[in-house]
Design a protein around this motif. Structure first.
Motif, PDB file in Angstrom:
ATOM      1  N   HIS A  58       0.839  -1.203   0.000  1.00  0.00           N
ATOM      2  CA  HIS A  58       0.000   0.000   0.000  1.00  0.00           C
ATOM      3  C   HIS A  58       0.878   1.260   0.000  1.00  0.00           C
ATOM      4  O   HIS A  58       0.644   2.192  -0.771  1.00  0.00           O
ATOM      5  N   HIS A 113      -3.366   9.438   1.477  1.00  0.00           N
ATOM      6  CA  HIS A 113      -2.482   8.442   2.106  1.00  0.00           C
ATOM      7  C   HIS A 113      -1.529   9.091   3.110  1.00  0.00           C
ATOM      8  O   HIS A 113      -1.198   8.481   4.127  1.00  0.00           O
ATOM      9  N   TRP A 161     -13.220   6.648   0.145  1.00  0.00           N
ATOM     10  CA  TRP A 161     -12.783   6.946   1.503  1.00  0.00           C
ATOM     11  C   TRP A 161     -13.948   7.395   2.374  1.00  0.00           C
ATOM     12  O   TRP A 161     -14.890   8.007   1.889  1.00  0.00           O
ATOM     13  N   GLN A 180     -10.079   8.816  -5.282  1.00  0.00           N
ATOM     14  CA  GLN A 180      -9.135   9.481  -4.379  1.00  0.00           C
ATOM     15  C   GLN A 180      -9.561  10.923  -4.100  1.00  0.00           C
ATOM     16  O   GLN A 180      -8.731  11.763  -3.738  1.00  0.00           O
ATOM     17  N   ASP A 195      -9.393   4.286   4.329  1.00  0.00           N
ATOM     18  CA  ASP A 195      -9.309   3.896   2.922  1.00  0.00           C
ATOM     19  C   ASP A 195     -10.112   2.613   2.731  1.00  0.00           C
ATOM     20  O   ASP A 195      -9.785   1.591   3.335  1.00  0.00           O
ATOM     21  N   HIS A 199      -7.432  -2.575  -2.059  1.00  0.00           N
ATOM     22  CA  HIS A 199      -5.995  -2.776  -1.801  1.00  0.00           C
ATOM     23  C   HIS A 199      -5.650  -2.525  -0.326  1.00  0.00           C
ATOM     24  O   HIS A 199      -4.601  -2.934   0.132  1.00  0.00           O
TER      25      HIS A 199
END
Ligand code: MN3
Length: 239
Positions: A58, A113, A161, A180, A195, A199
């Motif tokens: 990630h 992130h 998210w 995103q 998140d 993934h």
């Protein structure tokens, strides 16, 4: 059968060519202006709730590619590249047409992130003080916040998210975004978020997003979230 010299040479040429590919690819992306910071803890720090291999992939692959693609998108746009990321995202409509989508996806990915790694840690203490009071006031308590947050994450179709936003008065609100995207694009501030792209959880939880959402609360870094809360009220929270 012993390897002939010709085969050995061919094998070593293959190895050299194979090894050269990532370096060549990395050299193609500009080195800045944005950088990937290392994780603030070991890959296995969040186990068993988030596994080490997921954290490695990630951060080192997914997040790294957002940073590389953002730098590539900005390489011919020096004025935009000179802005801090939260301003770039708040000014998306003013960004050049040909790179606006790349900036949205990869700038959003970099911001999301960067926040995400910060707001996690090995299991620690629950929220307290002013932050706990704000959660009580705006959500009716931590259990209600968690159940509303998990429901919102479960309802989100595809990738995206779940966020808790915070304004300058310290008021909290729940928000989801696809892909995103981030509340930074609406000039808001994110207190913390999770998140729910596959993934982020697939290796441990496969299709069981609800189990991931529930387990994730074990690794929320409440002291860090409290710092972000204070920074938001002081006007110094950016990403
Ligand atoms: Mn992700």
């Amino acid at each position: 059968m012993p390897m002939t010299r010709r085969r050995l040479l061919a094998a070593s040429a293959l190895t050299v060519a194979g090894a050269a590919v990532p370096r060549f690819a990395a050299a193609q992306a500009p080195e800045g202006p944005f950088k990937l910071d290392p994780l603030p803890y070991a890959n296995n720090a969040l186990e068993p709730h988030v596994d080490a291999r997921t954290m490695e992939l990630h951060h080192d692959r997914h997040h790294a590619s957002y940073v590389a693609n953002l730098n590539t998108a900005l390489k011919d746009h020096g004025n935009a590249a000179a802005l801090p990321l939260h301003e770039i995202l708040a000014k998306l409509p003013e960004m050049p047409d040909n790179v606006r989508t790349a900036i949205r996806n990869n700038g959003g990915g970099h911001a999301n992130h960067t926040m995400f790694w910060q707001v996690m840690a090995s299991p620690g203490s629950p929220p307290d003080g002013e932050l706990a009071e704000a959660i009580q006031r705006d959500f009716g308590g931590i259990e209600t916040l968690q159940s509303r947050f998990n429901e919102a994450g479960g309802r989100l179709f595809g990738s995206g998210w779940v966020f808790v936003t915070v304004d300058r008065q310290g008021k909290l609100a729940l928000e989801t975004k696809p892909n995103q995207d981030t509340p930074l694009m609406d000039a808001k501030r994110v207190l913390f978020g999770n998140d729910v792209w596959e993934h982020a959880y697939y290796l441990t939880y496969q299709n069981r997003r609800a189990d991931y959402l529930k387990a994730w609360w074990n690794v929320v870094n409440w002291p860090k979230v409290a710092e972000r809360y204070a920074a938001a009220k002081a006007g110094s929270l950016t990403i």
